[in-house]
Write an enzyme that holds these catalytic residues in place. Structure first.
Site, PDB file in Angstrom:
ATOM      1  N   GLU A  37       2.956  -8.436   5.900  1.00 20.03           N
ATOM      2  CA  GLU A  37       2.232  -7.331   5.240  1.00 20.03           C
ATOM      3  C   GLU A  37       0.837  -7.262   5.846  1.00 20.03           C
ATOM      4  OE1 GLU A  37       2.767  -4.675   3.125  1.00 20.03           O
ATOM      5  OE2 GLU A  37       0.662  -4.369   3.659  1.00 20.03           O
ATOM      6  N   GLY A  42       2.910  -4.702  -2.220  1.00 21.92           N
ATOM      7  CA  GLY A  42       3.330  -3.632  -3.130  1.00 21.92           C
ATOM      8  C   GLY A  42       3.196  -2.262  -2.490  1.00 21.92           C
ATOM      9  N   GLY A  43       2.459  -2.179  -1.362  1.00 24.15           N
ATOM     10  CA  GLY A  43       2.395  -0.941  -0.591  1.00 24.15           C
ATOM     11  C   GLY A  43       1.812   0.231  -1.371  1.00 24.15           C
ATOM     12  N   THR A  44       2.255   1.407  -1.004  1.00 28.60           N
ATOM     13  CA  THR A  44       1.711   2.646  -1.563  1.00 28.60           C
ATOM     14  C   THR A  44       1.941   2.727  -3.068  1.00 28.60           C
ATOM     15  OG1 THR A  44       2.268   3.733   0.516  1.00 28.60           O
ATOM     16  CG2 THR A  44       1.795   5.172  -1.355  1.00 28.60           C
ATOM     17  N   CYS A  45       3.162   2.478  -3.507  1.00 24.10           N
ATOM     18  CA  CYS A  45       3.510   2.724  -4.906  1.00 24.10           C
ATOM     19  C   CYS A  45       2.594   1.939  -5.836  1.00 24.10           C
ATOM     20  CB  CYS A  45       4.977   2.372  -5.154  1.00 24.10           C
ATOM     21  SG  CYS A  45       5.483   2.773  -6.827  1.00 24.10           S
ATOM     22  N   HIS A 444      19.000  12.603 -32.989  1.00 24.26           N
ATOM     23  CA  HIS A 444      18.097  13.644 -33.463  1.00 24.26           C
ATOM     24  C   HIS A 444      16.842  12.994 -34.019  1.00 24.26           C
ATOM     25  CE1 HIS A 444      16.595  17.260 -35.344  1.00 24.26           C
ATOM     26  NE2 HIS A 444      16.330  16.540 -36.418  1.00 24.26           N
TER      27      HIS A 444
END
Ligand SMILES: Cc1cc2nc3c(=O)[nH]c(=O)nc-3n(C[C@H](O)[C@H](O)[C@H](O)COP(=O)(O)OP(=O)(O)OC[C@H]3O[C@@H](n4cnc5c(N)ncnc54)[C@H](O)[C@@H]3O)c2cc1C
Length: 462
Positions: A37, A42-45, A444
């Site tokens: 990395e 965790g990158g972009t997200c 409901h």
């Protein structure tokens, strides 16, 4: 191969939404794995995409509820103000926890070595990371993408924000101009409007969220305008200039028209893959003309032993598609299960408020297909739960194949639309007829309880 290369069974480049899970499964299966990395685990997200935006959107929702509290019989102080330092601190705390948990999971994983730095191919089986040379017979690319900076006049002469840099702000822009009226632009625009900024969306096309049906785009525009967001469509000649106190955004081709004067400009005009600096040419991996790595239905590149997952392969642009890529690779490599990308049904959310949940074909795609189809719609003003919550903007629309009765697609723009859409998604994966949902008893009062009702009122698509 160089003598000093460190040997692995698999190398994964990028710790975004597919790579770490793949590392986990391969390591669990006894393979010796390296994961590389170059920036944030965790990158972009996790760091600049899903998590921070949804965190900001949650703060913005509270601001909006506080502002409209009197309609619910609740008194709150006036005026409602966003404390942007606290908003940012909340966001930072959530993303930092997520990022750190992921990094420590990987670093403590048996059979997994973590390398930090920029990875580049030296050959089809060798990766250079700084001083380290790694080699493996299997290499998995999960390098993601970044904001695309359009080559519009003036862009080099003025300061601008992207989805990454806007997240560093801890003050409120007086006037935020958002260039780009698609998913990322819409989410930031509504959040900052609710924080208290004046916001103008500038979109080159004739409507917002252009991949949606025209009625969905129109409803989104109405919702945003009701909150006081200025929307400039058909902005064919966007030009940026410095102006006292900010940036002048020229919108029309007519030179005499008044520009929008903004204190801040966010560019939200699409994404490009992180593939130009990977040394792909040294491995012979083919990319398409937009730089996306070409893959087959099982995510194999043209070079045996190299796969590409997530945004960088251009087959999806979401966290759930990146994660599904991981599932497909694992199924094929470890589980003798020939899962394919083409098994995937398109689905995504636009997390404005109310959210849009989408699955399958749009009405316009169904019309283009020429299939005989049925359509059912219902405004959210006729959904009890939405009315009770005081959140009755939007509508739902479902399209069905008139011959085999299977659902072709749906759009639910309305409160809970991002969740209730899954009733339809699941039945589409089951390839069951829509009548199955009609026989299911739903709770409901919910939004999902009206899905059988919409299906009971289908009409031929004229
Ligand atoms: C503002 C915004 C909001 C979003 N909201 C949503 C949402 O609500 N829902 C959703 O599903 N999707 C959302 N997305 C999209 C989502 O973030 C991406 O689809 C997802 O992150 C893609 O995951 P990935 O693993 O392919 O890539 P990424 O998450 O981008 O990860 C790639 C990783 O690779 C690393 N890397 C790149 N090149 C190298 C290299 N050469 N060497 C080493 N490491 C490298 C990067 O540093 C990065 O950590 C959003 C995106 C944006 C921009």
């Amino acid at each position: 191969m160089t003598a000093t290369a460190k040997q692995f069974d698999a190398i994964i480049i990028g710790a975004g939404q597919a790579g770490p899970s793949l590392a986990g499964r391969l390591a669990q299966a006894g393979r010796k794995v390296a994961i590389v990395e170059r920036k944030l685990f965790g990158g972009t997200c996790v760091n600049t995409g899903c998590t921070p935006t949804k965190t900001l959107i949650a703060s913005a929702y509270v601001a909006q509820k506080a502002r409209t509290a009197s309609a619910y019989g609740i008194k709150v102080g006036d005026p409602v103000q966003a404390d942007m330092k606290a908003v940012k601190a909340r966001k930072d705390s959530i993303i930092t926890t997520s990022r750190n948990n992921l990094e420590s999971w990987l670093r403590n994983m048996e059979n997994c070595a973590v390398f930090t730095g920029h990875a580049r191919f030296e050959s089809p089986t060798e990766i250079r990371v700084g001083e380290d040379l790694l080699t493996a017979p299997q290499i998995f690319l999960n390098v993601g993408g970044r904001a695309s900076i359009p080559n519009m006049p003036g862009v080099k002469d003025v300061p601008f924000l992207t989805n990454t840099t806007i997240l560093d702000m801890d003050t409120l822009p007086a006037h935020l101009a958002v260039v780009g009226g698609s998913y990322v632009g819409i989410e930031f625009a509504q959040a900052f409007r609710r924080f208290g900024s004046e916001v103008t969306i500038i979109e080159m096309g004739p409507r917002l969220a252009k991949h949606e049906d025209e009625d969905v785009s129109a409803a989104i525009k109405t919702i945003l305008e009701k909150e006081g967001i200025n929307i400039r469509l058909n902005a064919e000649c966007i030009e940026l200039h410095s102006a006292p106190g900010g940036v002048a955004v020229h919108v029309n081709c007519d030179e005499d028209s008044a520009p929008t004067i903004a204190t801040h400009v966010l560019l939200a005009v699409g994404r490009i893959p992180n593939t130009s600096d990977l040394g792909l040419e040294k491995a012979g991996v083919a990319v398409d003309k937009r730089g996306y790595i070409e893959v087959d239905d099982q995510l194999r590149t043209n070079v045996p032993g190299i796969w590409a997952m997530g945004d960088c392969n251009g087959k999806g642009a979401f966290t759930h598609t990146a994660y599904n890529d991981f599932e497909i690779v694992v199924a094929n490599l470890l589980e003798n299960d020939p899962r394919r990308v083409s098994d995937r049904i398109t689905t995504y959310g636009l997390f404005m408020d109310p959210p849009l949940g989408r699955v399958g074909l749009t009405e316009s795609e169904v019309r283009q297909s020429g299939k005989p189809a049925l359509i059912g719609t219902r405004p959210m003003t006729r959904v009890n739960r939405a009315v009770e919550k005081g959140e009755s903007d939007g509508f739902m629309k479902i399209l069905v194949d008139a011959e085999n009765k299977q659902i072709l697609g749906a759009s639910i723009l309305g409160v809970g639309g991002d969740e209730s859409i899954h009733c339809i998604t699941d039945i589409m994966y089951a390839r069951a007829p829509y009548t199955t949902i009609q026989r299911a008893v739903h709770i409901h009062p919910t939004v999902a309880e009206l899905i059988p009702t919409v299906l009971g009122d289908l009409k031929p698509l004229s």
